[in-house]
Design a protein around this motif. Structure first.
Motif, PDB file in Angstrom:
ATOM      1  N   ILE A  57       0.821  -1.203   0.000  1.00 35.61           N
ATOM      2  CA  ILE A  57       0.000   0.000   0.000  1.00 35.61           C
ATOM      3  C   ILE A  57       0.863   1.264   0.000  1.00 35.61           C
ATOM      4  O   ILE A  57       0.659   2.169  -0.810  1.00 35.61           O
ATOM      5  N   TRP A  58       1.831   1.339   0.900  1.00 34.77           N
ATOM      6  CA  TRP A  58       2.537   2.596   1.116  1.00 34.77           C
ATOM      7  C   TRP A  58       3.669   2.861   0.135  1.00 34.77           C
ATOM      8  O   TRP A  58       3.933   4.027  -0.184  1.00 34.77           O
ATOM      9  N   ILE A  59       4.355   1.848  -0.331  1.00 31.42           N
ATOM     10  CA  ILE A  59       5.451   2.087  -1.274  1.00 31.42           C
ATOM     11  C   ILE A  59       4.936   2.702  -2.573  1.00 31.42           C
ATOM     12  O   ILE A  59       5.476   3.717  -3.019  1.00 31.42           O
ATOM     13  N   PRO A  60       3.890   2.146  -3.198  1.00 29.28           N
ATOM     14  CA  PRO A  60       3.374   2.825  -4.396  1.00 29.28           C
ATOM     15  C   PRO A  60       2.861   4.240  -4.102  1.00 29.28           C
ATOM     16  O   PRO A  60       2.986   5.130  -4.942  1.00 29.28           O
ATOM     17  N   TYR A  61       2.298   4.443  -2.922  1.00 27.50           N
ATOM     18  CA  TYR A  61       1.833   5.783  -2.565  1.00 27.50           C
ATOM     19  C   TYR A  61       2.994   6.770  -2.543  1.00 27.50           C
ATOM     20  O   TYR A  61       2.891   7.868  -3.088  1.00 27.50           O
ATOM     21  N   PHE A  62       4.106   6.384  -1.907  1.00 26.28           N
ATOM     22  CA  PHE A  62       5.254   7.279  -1.841  1.00 26.28           C
ATOM     23  C   PHE A  62       5.901   7.476  -3.206  1.00 26.28           C
ATOM     24  O   PHE A  62       6.519   8.504  -3.455  1.00 26.28           O
ATOM     25  N   ILE A  63       5.771   6.537  -4.105  1.00 25.91           N
ATOM     26  CA  ILE A  63       6.372   6.659  -5.431  1.00 25.91           C
ATOM     27  C   ILE A  63       5.496   7.489  -6.366  1.00 25.91           C
ATOM     28  O   ILE A  63       5.988   8.346  -7.095  1.00 25.91           O
ATOM     29  N   ARG A  64       4.189   7.261  -6.368  1.00 25.16           N
ATOM     30  CA  ARG A  64       3.324   7.836  -7.388  1.00 25.16           C
ATOM     31  C   ARG A  64       2.504   9.047  -6.955  1.00 25.16           C
ATOM     32  O   ARG A  64       1.957   9.743  -7.801  1.00 25.16           O
ATOM     33  N   SER A  65       2.409   9.310  -5.672  1.00 25.66           N
ATOM     34  CA  SER A  65       1.516  10.355  -5.184  1.00 25.66           C
ATOM     35  C   SER A  65       2.012  11.756  -5.535  1.00 25.66           C
ATOM     36  O   SER A  65       3.159  12.124  -5.262  1.00 25.66           O
ATOM     37  N   LYS A  66       1.122  12.542  -6.103  1.00 25.46           N
ATOM     38  CA  LYS A  66       1.448  13.944  -6.374  1.00 25.46           C
ATOM     39  C   LYS A  66       1.539  14.731  -5.072  1.00 25.46           C
ATOM     40  O   LYS A  66       2.327  15.664  -4.955  1.00 25.46           O
ATOM     41  N   ARG A  67       0.752  14.344  -4.100  1.00 28.15           N
ATOM     42  CA  ARG A  67       0.771  15.023  -2.805  1.00 28.15           C
ATOM     43  C   ARG A  67       2.143  14.854  -2.146  1.00 28.15           C
ATOM     44  O   ARG A  67       2.698  15.817  -1.600  1.00 28.15           O
ATOM     45  N   VAL A  68       2.690  13.653  -2.180  1.00 26.12           N
ATOM     46  CA  VAL A  68       4.008  13.425  -1.608  1.00 26.12           C
ATOM     47  C   VAL A  68       5.056  14.226  -2.387  1.00 26.12           C
ATOM     48  O   VAL A  68       5.936  14.862  -1.803  1.00 26.12           O
ATOM     49  N   ARG A  69       4.963  14.186  -3.693  1.00 25.56           N
ATOM     50  CA  ARG A  69       5.917  14.910  -4.553  1.00 25.56           C
ATOM     51  C   ARG A  69       5.875  16.413  -4.279  1.00 25.56           C
ATOM     52  O   ARG A  69       6.911  17.080  -4.300  1.00 25.56           O
ATOM     53  N   ASN A  70       4.695  16.943  -4.033  1.00 23.63           N
ATOM     54  CA  ASN A  70       4.556  18.383  -3.794  1.00 23.63           C
ATOM     55  C   ASN A  70       4.877  18.775  -2.358  1.00 23.63           C
ATOM     56  O   ASN A  70       5.209  19.934  -2.096  1.00 23.63           O
ATOM     57  N   THR A  71       4.763  17.856  -1.415  1.00 27.22           N
ATOM     58  CA  THR A  71       5.020  18.175  -0.010  1.00 27.22           C
ATOM     59  C   THR A  71       6.510  18.155   0.318  1.00 27.22           C
ATOM     60  O   THR A  71       7.030  19.065   0.940  1.00 27.22           O
ATOM     61  N   PHE A  72       7.202  17.118  -0.081  1.00 32.40           N
ATOM     62  CA  PHE A  72       8.602  16.932   0.285  1.00 32.40           C
ATOM     63  C   PHE A  72       9.488  17.494  -0.833  1.00 32.40           C
ATOM     64  O   PHE A  72       9.960  16.777  -1.696  1.00 32.40           O
ATOM     65  N   VAL A  73       9.726  18.789  -0.773  1.00 33.43           N
ATOM     66  CA  VAL A  73      10.416  19.478  -1.847  1.00 33.43           C
ATOM     67  C   VAL A  73      11.753  20.091  -1.441  1.00 33.43           C
ATOM     68  O   VAL A  73      12.561  20.444  -2.296  1.00 33.43           O
ATOM     69  N   ASN A  74      12.008  20.260  -0.164  1.00 33.95           N
ATOM     70  CA  ASN A  74      13.247  20.935   0.278  1.00 33.95           C
ATOM     71  C   ASN A  74      14.439  20.016   0.264  1.00 33.95           C
ATOM     72  O   ASN A  74      14.426  18.904   0.502  1.00 33.95           O
TER      73      ASN A  74
END
Length: 74
Positions: A57-74
């Motif tokens: 469940i969580w590995i694909p979420y961390f790979i494909r999620s736009k929310r994760v991509r937009n949150t962790f940017v620094n």
């Protein structure tokens, strides 16, 4: 959230995979001891299945999620 570091998703995926590997390794090592094999009531298999579902469940979420991509940017 860990100061929104861009390395967090990779570290989290590594942690999840390590947890899954640790569960499998624990099961293999416990099966080497006869006394523990006799007392096993399926707890180790449940733990492996739980870790596998968590990873699925969580590995694909961390790979494909736009929310994760937009949150962790620094």
């Amino acid at each position: 959230m860990y100061k929104k570091k861009s390395a967090f998703p990779r570290l989290m995926i590594g942690y999840i995979l390590f947890s899954l590997l640790a569960s499998v390794l624990d099961y293999v090592l416990v099966n080497q001891v006869e006394i523990l094999v006799e007392e096993d009531n399926g707890q180790f298999i449940r733990e492996i299945v739980r870790a596998c579902l968590y990873a699925c469940i969580w590995i694909p979420y961390f790979i494909r999620s736009k929310r994760v991509r937009n949150t962790f940017v620094n």
